[in-house]
Design a protein around this motif. Structure first.
Motif, short mmCIF file in Angstrom:
data_model
loop_
_atom_site.label_atom_id
_atom_site.label_comp_id
_atom_site.label_asym_id
_atom_site.label_seq_id
_atom_site.Cartn_x
_atom_site.Cartn_y
_atom_site.Cartn_z
N SER A 84 32.50 41.89 31.38
CA SER A 84 32.90 40.83 32.31
C SER A 84 33.68 41.43 33.47
N ASP A 86 36.63 42.10 36.21
CA ASP A 86 38.09 42.09 36.12
C ASP A 86 38.63 40.86 36.83
N HIS A 87 39.93 40.72 36.91
CA HIS A 87 40.52 39.51 37.49
C HIS A 87 40.30 39.39 39.00
N TYR A 88 39.75 40.43 39.64
CA TYR A 88 39.37 40.34 41.05
C TYR A 88 37.89 40.03 41.22
N GLY A 89 37.14 39.98 40.11
CA GLY A 89 35.71 39.73 40.18
C GLY A 89 34.88 40.99 40.29
N ASN A 103 43.22 49.59 40.05
CA ASN A 103 43.85 48.45 40.71
C ASN A 103 43.65 48.60 42.21
#
Length: 117
Positions: A84, A86-89, A103
């Motif tokens: 999936s 990451d939290h940034y897409g 990051n």
């Protein structure tokens, strides 16, 4: 010239019609991270951490950057991605399980927010 800049230049020279670099930054003395999209799957934002070794390509950063540019344009295959984004897409390619995903700097995150998908 740093590795990130060399990769951007190689993509611009050889694969600009196929690969859109959204951001690239140094990640150590001989490594760079690249976030990009490809025309073959424009809805997916991909990321890679690339590390230059003297045994890579023809032993030069320029040759390594050319090889990276080709690889960015090619299909990645399902086994090379995390399940999936990451939290940034960003779907990171070939990041070892024991290593956290890079990051992105603020400028890259801003570019993600403004890039058409």
């Amino acid at each position: 010239m740093d590795l990130a800049r060399q990769i951007i230049d190689a993509v611009d020279r050889y694969w600009a019609a196929d690969v859109q670099i959204l951001g690239a930054w140094p990640d150590g003395p001989a490594a760079a991270c690249v976030v990009y999209r490809r025309t073959i799957d424009p809805m997916i934002t991909l990321g890679r951490r690339l590390e230059f070794h003297a045994q890579a390509a023809d032993g030069t950063i320029e040759g390594f950057a050319r090889d990276v540019a080709i690889n960015l344009a090619e299909p990645i295959g399902g086994a090379n991605t995390r399940s999936s984004p990451d939290h940034y897409g960003i779907v990171w390619v070939a990041i070892p399980e024991n290593r956290s995903t890079p990051n992105p700097p603020t400028a890259v995150i801003d570019q993600l927010d403004s890039a058409p998908s």
